[in-house]
Design a protein around this motif. Structure first.
Motif, PDB file in Angstrom:
ATOM      1  N   GLY A 152       0.659  -1.061   0.060  1.00 47.63           N
ATOM      2  CA  GLY A 152      -0.100   0.016  -0.065  1.00 47.63           C
ATOM      3  C   GLY A 152       0.754   1.164  -0.162  1.00 47.63           C
ATOM      4  O   GLY A 152       1.971   1.197  -0.003  1.00 47.63           O
ATOM      5  N   CYS A 153       0.206   2.440  -0.103  1.00 48.98           N
ATOM      6  CA  CYS A 153       0.673   3.646  -0.006  1.00 48.98           C
ATOM      7  C   CYS A 153      -0.122   4.761   0.512  1.00 48.98           C
ATOM      8  O   CYS A 153      -1.227   4.933   0.409  1.00 48.98           O
ATOM      9  CB  CYS A 153       1.209   3.975  -1.471  1.00 48.98           C
ATOM     10  N   SER A 154       0.472   5.718   1.426  1.00 49.96           N
ATOM     11  CA  SER A 154      -0.238   6.746   1.969  1.00 49.96           C
ATOM     12  C   SER A 154       0.221   8.143   1.533  1.00 49.96           C
ATOM     13  O   SER A 154      -0.171   9.094   1.991  1.00 49.96           O
ATOM     14  CB  SER A 154      -0.069   6.629   3.581  1.00 49.96           C
ATOM     15  N   ASN A 155       0.715   8.016   0.478  1.00 51.35           N
ATOM     16  CA  ASN A 155       1.413   9.382  -0.088  1.00 51.35           C
ATOM     17  C   ASN A 155       0.223  10.148  -0.751  1.00 51.35           C
ATOM     18  O   ASN A 155       0.283  11.446  -0.927  1.00 51.35           O
ATOM     19  CB  ASN A 155       2.572   9.184  -1.005  1.00 51.35           C
ATOM     20  N   PHE A 156      -0.676   9.619  -1.586  1.00 51.32           N
ATOM     21  CA  PHE A 156      -1.855  10.216  -2.224  1.00 51.32           C
ATOM     22  C   PHE A 156      -1.210  11.373  -3.225  1.00 51.32           C
ATOM     23  O   PHE A 156      -1.573  12.402  -3.342  1.00 51.32           O
ATOM     24  CB  PHE A 156      -2.883  10.923  -1.349  1.00 51.32           C
ATOM     25  N   CYS A 157      -0.268  10.906  -4.080  1.00 54.96           N
ATOM     26  CA  CYS A 157      -0.026  11.779  -5.145  1.00 54.96           C
ATOM     27  C   CYS A 157      -1.201  11.823  -6.061  1.00 54.96           C
ATOM     28  O   CYS A 157      -1.969  10.822  -6.091  1.00 54.96           O
ATOM     29  CB  CYS A 157       1.291  10.906  -5.991  1.00 54.96           C
ATOM     30  N   SER A 158      -1.410  13.037  -6.233  1.00 53.26           N
ATOM     31  CA  SER A 158      -2.933  13.340  -6.856  1.00 53.26           C
ATOM     32  C   SER A 158      -3.311  12.711  -8.202  1.00 53.26           C
ATOM     33  O   SER A 158      -4.605  12.573  -8.734  1.00 53.26           O
ATOM     34  CB  SER A 158      -2.850  14.981  -7.156  1.00 53.26           C
ATOM     35  N   TYR A 159      -2.205  12.070  -8.775  1.00 51.86           N
ATOM     36  CA  TYR A 159      -2.537  11.229  -9.966  1.00 51.86           C
ATOM     37  C   TYR A 159      -2.784   9.769  -9.891  1.00 51.86           C
ATOM     38  O   TYR A 159      -3.168   8.986 -10.817  1.00 51.86           O
ATOM     39  CB  TYR A 159      -1.694  11.471 -11.258  1.00 51.86           C
ATOM     40  N   CYS A 160      -2.594   9.342  -8.675  1.00 52.51           N
ATOM     41  CA  CYS A 160      -2.311   7.792  -8.444  1.00 52.51           C
ATOM     42  C   CYS A 160      -3.320   7.207  -7.754  1.00 52.51           C
ATOM     43  O   CYS A 160      -3.952   7.465  -6.743  1.00 52.51           O
ATOM     44  CB  CYS A 160      -1.077   7.692  -7.723  1.00 52.51           C
ATOM     45  N   ILE A 161      -4.126   6.087  -8.425  1.00 52.92           N
ATOM     46  CA  ILE A 161      -4.858   5.335  -7.998  1.00 52.92           C
ATOM     47  C   ILE A 161      -4.431   4.381  -6.567  1.00 52.92           C
ATOM     48  O   ILE A 161      -5.462   3.732  -6.008  1.00 52.92           O
ATOM     49  CB  ILE A 161      -5.498   4.525  -8.859  1.00 52.92           C
ATOM     50  N   VAL A 162      -3.138   4.032  -6.383  1.00 51.52           N
ATOM     51  CA  VAL A 162      -2.562   3.016  -5.725  1.00 51.52           C
ATOM     52  C   VAL A 162      -3.184   3.204  -4.040  1.00 51.52           C
ATOM     53  O   VAL A 162      -3.738   2.214  -3.834  1.00 51.52           O
ATOM     54  CB  VAL A 162      -1.113   3.069  -5.746  1.00 51.52           C
ATOM     55  N   PRO A 163      -3.286   4.498  -3.661  1.00 54.59           N
ATOM     56  CA  PRO A 163      -3.728   4.039  -2.313  1.00 54.59           C
ATOM     57  C   PRO A 163      -5.178   3.852  -2.230  1.00 54.59           C
ATOM     58  O   PRO A 163      -5.683   3.525  -1.113  1.00 54.59           O
ATOM     59  CB  PRO A 163      -3.643   5.845  -1.779  1.00 54.59           C
ATOM     60  N   TYR A 164      -5.953   3.994  -2.981  1.00 59.51           N
ATOM     61  CA  TYR A 164      -7.352   3.579  -3.136  1.00 59.51           C
ATOM     62  C   TYR A 164      -7.536   2.179  -3.471  1.00 59.51           C
ATOM     63  O   TYR A 164      -8.555   1.520  -2.940  1.00 59.51           O
ATOM     64  CB  TYR A 164      -8.189   4.389  -4.114  1.00 59.51           C
ATOM     65  N   GLY A 196       8.174  -2.520  -2.575  1.00 58.99           N
ATOM     66  CA  GLY A 196       7.227  -1.691  -1.911  1.00 58.99           C
ATOM     67  C   GLY A 196       6.845  -0.655  -2.784  1.00 58.99           C
ATOM     68  O   GLY A 196       7.527  -0.104  -3.415  1.00 58.99           O
ATOM     69  N   GLN A 197       5.590  -0.107  -2.563  1.00 61.35           N
ATOM     70  CA  GLN A 197       5.412   1.182  -3.557  1.00 61.35           C
ATOM     71  C   GLN A 197       5.898   2.187  -3.107  1.00 61.35           C
ATOM     72  O   GLN A 197       6.234   3.296  -3.743  1.00 61.35           O
ATOM     73  CB  GLN A 197       3.587   1.389  -3.417  1.00 61.35           C
ATOM     74  N   ASN A 198       6.324   2.336  -1.780  1.00 55.89           N
ATOM     75  CA  ASN A 198       7.157   3.503  -1.276  1.00 55.89           C
ATOM     76  C   ASN A 198       8.296   2.765  -0.234  1.00 55.89           C
ATOM     77  O   ASN A 198       8.275   2.772   0.782  1.00 55.89           O
ATOM     78  CB  ASN A 198       6.320   4.404  -0.321  1.00 55.89           C
ATOM     79  N   SER A 230      11.676   3.619  -5.037  1.00 53.60           N
ATOM     80  CA  SER A 230      11.767   4.834  -3.855  1.00 53.60           C
ATOM     81  C   SER A 230      10.988   6.054  -4.241  1.00 53.60           C
ATOM     82  O   SER A 230      10.881   6.495  -5.068  1.00 53.60           O
ATOM     83  CB  SER A 230      13.188   5.207  -3.954  1.00 53.60           C
ATOM     84  N   HIS A 231      10.734   6.834  -3.060  1.00 55.72           N
ATOM     85  CA  HIS A 231      10.192   8.069  -3.220  1.00 55.72           C
ATOM     86  C   HIS A 231      11.351   8.883  -2.742  1.00 55.72           C
ATOM     87  O   HIS A 231      11.730   8.802  -1.814  1.00 55.72           O
ATOM     88  CB  HIS A 231       8.845   8.269  -2.132  1.00 55.72           C
ATOM     89  N   PRO A 232      11.385  10.018  -3.518  1.00 54.05           N
ATOM     90  CA  PRO A 232      11.991  11.350  -3.506  1.00 54.05           C
ATOM     91  C   PRO A 232      12.356  11.877  -1.623  1.00 54.05           C
ATOM     92  O   PRO A 232      13.249  11.936  -1.125  1.00 54.05           O
ATOM     93  CB  PRO A 232      12.491  12.350  -4.358  1.00 54.05           C
ATOM     94  N   ASN A 269       1.306  16.725  -5.671  1.00 53.54           N
ATOM     95  CA  ASN A 269       1.332  16.354  -4.307  1.00 53.54           C
ATOM     96  C   ASN A 269       2.419  15.458  -3.830  1.00 53.54           C
ATOM     97  O   ASN A 269       2.412  14.369  -3.133  1.00 53.54           O
ATOM     98  CB  ASN A 269       0.118  15.850  -3.701  1.00 53.54           C
ATOM     99  N   ARG A 270       3.657  15.744  -4.589  1.00 51.63           N
ATOM    100  CA  ARG A 270       4.721  14.961  -4.567  1.00 51.63           C
ATOM    101  C   ARG A 270       5.730  15.073  -3.221  1.00 51.63           C
ATOM    102  O   ARG A 270       6.398  14.208  -2.813  1.00 51.63           O
ATOM    103  CB  ARG A 270       5.701  14.908  -5.897  1.00 51.63           C
ATOM    104  N   GLY A 271       5.694  16.240  -2.616  1.00 51.08           N
ATOM    105  CA  GLY A 271       6.205  16.519  -1.413  1.00 51.08           C
ATOM    106  C   GLY A 271       7.730  16.859  -1.559  1.00 51.08           C
ATOM    107  O   GLY A 271       8.480  16.512  -0.584  1.00 51.08           O
TER     108      GLY A 271
HETATM  109  S1  SF4 Z   1       2.885   7.626  -6.963  1.00 54.16           S
HETATM  110 FE1  SF4 Z   1       3.714   6.127  -5.618  1.00 54.16          FE
HETATM  111  S2  SF4 Z   1       4.120   7.021  -3.931  1.00 54.16           S
HETATM  112 FE2  SF4 Z   1       2.589   8.225  -5.145  1.00 54.16          FE
HETATM  113  S3  SF4 Z   1       0.655   7.547  -4.261  1.00 54.16           S
HETATM  114 FE3  SF4 Z   1       1.021   6.369  -6.052  1.00 54.16          FE
HETATM  115  S4  SF4 Z   1       2.287   4.436  -5.097  1.00 54.16           S
HETATM  116 FE4  SF4 Z   1       2.084   6.040  -3.671  1.00 54.16          FE
END
Ligand code: SF4
Length: 376
Positions: A152-164, A196-198, A230-232, A269-271
């Protein structure tokens, strides 16, 4: 009896590993994993929802069976569509989200019961995978395998469906990860990819990602390992030092940039900022000797101007990645970016995609020529 199962896999390395986890679970329950769909009675589609195009391919393939097989939709698309998948294609018999794959043997068993009349089963409410699923001992490749360290992932990048579709970030216990790697090594596997997604946000109590790298590196029998993705915002000089110190770790970092525009990075929302990213690149290259650097880039994010796209090109030129995976922006349900009114024209996205792809190809070619000259 339904005994022969074919797993058709789509998507990222996490799905490659999940497909093997599913194969291991089913094999343990007495099912036969087939190499093609010809002799299979059940087809499991282990799916990806990251781009619309990937989903379209799956729907079209499911349709091509015209009800001649028992079809299961598993993975991210299952979680995305839930029971709505049965409306989309009535030939689907079961829908199982990524957190519920442990239930697959039981579901197939139910479908084979003579007096079982329910032909539509869906399981998409699981939160945590049981640890046992990673210990069936099934490995398709006898030399290398992936090991999931977090899900999973808790970053919620605004384009990404993964957290959902994959849920919030959960870390496996480091003892369980090490036990799984040792099991693989006992079977003769010598190369491992930590997934891992992150991945670099990993933390299990006192064991963070840096400590985990050292523990994995110390395992006897392991020849080589790497990690992905990895996430930057979770990368720093201590990680790079740990990479340099771990003699079995491949000196390659995949660090998704996504855009060279400050405004677009914020909207995504990349941080991190462009400046932060460049500082990381600088630090990595100073610390990790001859370390390779690869990245992901998305072109055509909603509202991206031509000038902002040019900033991304300029950054690609400046950093000179060894390789870059360039993606066309794909609007995904649930995400914040899908709500932005100004979405770019498909042909404009295609044009930008080609331009930056050509640029990266030239850079990769030049780097390869230089390397070949050095290796002479
Ligand atoms: S792009 Fe990567 S870091 Fe961002 S929400 Fe999706 S899986 Fe998580």
């Amino acid at each position: 009896m339904l005994r022969n199962v074919f797993i058709k896999n789509f998507g990222c390395q996490m799905n490659v590993r999940d497909a093997q986890v599913i194969a291991g679970l089913l094999q343990k329950a007495g099912y036969k994993i087939m190499e093609s769909d010809a002799q299979a009675q059940v087809i499991i589609f282990n799916t990806c929802s990251v781009r619309q195009h990937a989903e379209d391919r799956v729907w079209s393939l499911i349709g091509s069976y015209k009800g001649t097989k028992i079809i299961g939709l598993v993975g991210c698309m299952a979680q995305n569509y839930k029971e709505g998948a049965f409306d989309r294609d009535a030939s689907i018999s079961f829908v199982v989200g990524p957190q519920d794959i442990a239930k697959l043997p039981e579901i197939l068993h139910k479908l084979t019961q003579k007096n079982f009349f329910q032909r539509k089963i869906w399981e998409t409410d699981g939160l945590k995978r049981p640890e046992e699923i990673y210990h069936t001992g099934y490995y398709q490749d006898k030399q290398k395998t992936q090991v999931v360290i977090s899900e999973g992932c808790s970053n919620f990048c605004s384009y990404c469906i993964v957290p959902y579709v994959r849920g919030a970030l959960r870390h496996r216990k480091h003892q369980d990860i090490l036990a799984e790697i040792k099991e693989a090594l006992d079977q003769g596997i010598t190369q491992v990819t930590l997934l891992g997604q992150n991945v670099n946000a990993y933390c299990d109590q006192a064991v963070d990602f840096i400590k985990l790298l050292a523990e994995v590196n110390a395992l006897s029998g392991l020849k080589e390992f790497d990690f992905f993705t990895s996430h930057p915002k979770d990368a720093h000089s201590d990680l790079f030092k740990a990479m340099q110190d771990a003699n079995k770790l491949t000196k390659r970092l995949h660090l998704p940039l996504q855009s060279g525009s400050e405004r677009i990075l914020k909207l995504m929302n990349r941080g991190y900022s462009v400046k932060d990213y460049l500082a990381l690149v600088d630090s990595y290259r100073k610390i990790v000797k001859e370390g390779k650097l690869t990245t992901d880039i998305i072109v055509g994010f909603p509202t991206e101007t031509l000038a902002e796209f040019s900033q991304t090109c300029a950054l690609v030129e400046k950093v000179k990645f060894n390789a870059a995976y360039i993606f066309k922006y794909s609007s995904r349900p649930h995400t914040a970016a899908a709500e932005i009114a100004e979405q770019l024209d498909f042909f404009e996205i295609q044009k930008r995609h080609k331009k930056i792809l050509d640029l990266q190809r030239k850079i990769s070619k030049k780097l390869n020529v230089k390397k070949a000259e050095r290796d002479k």
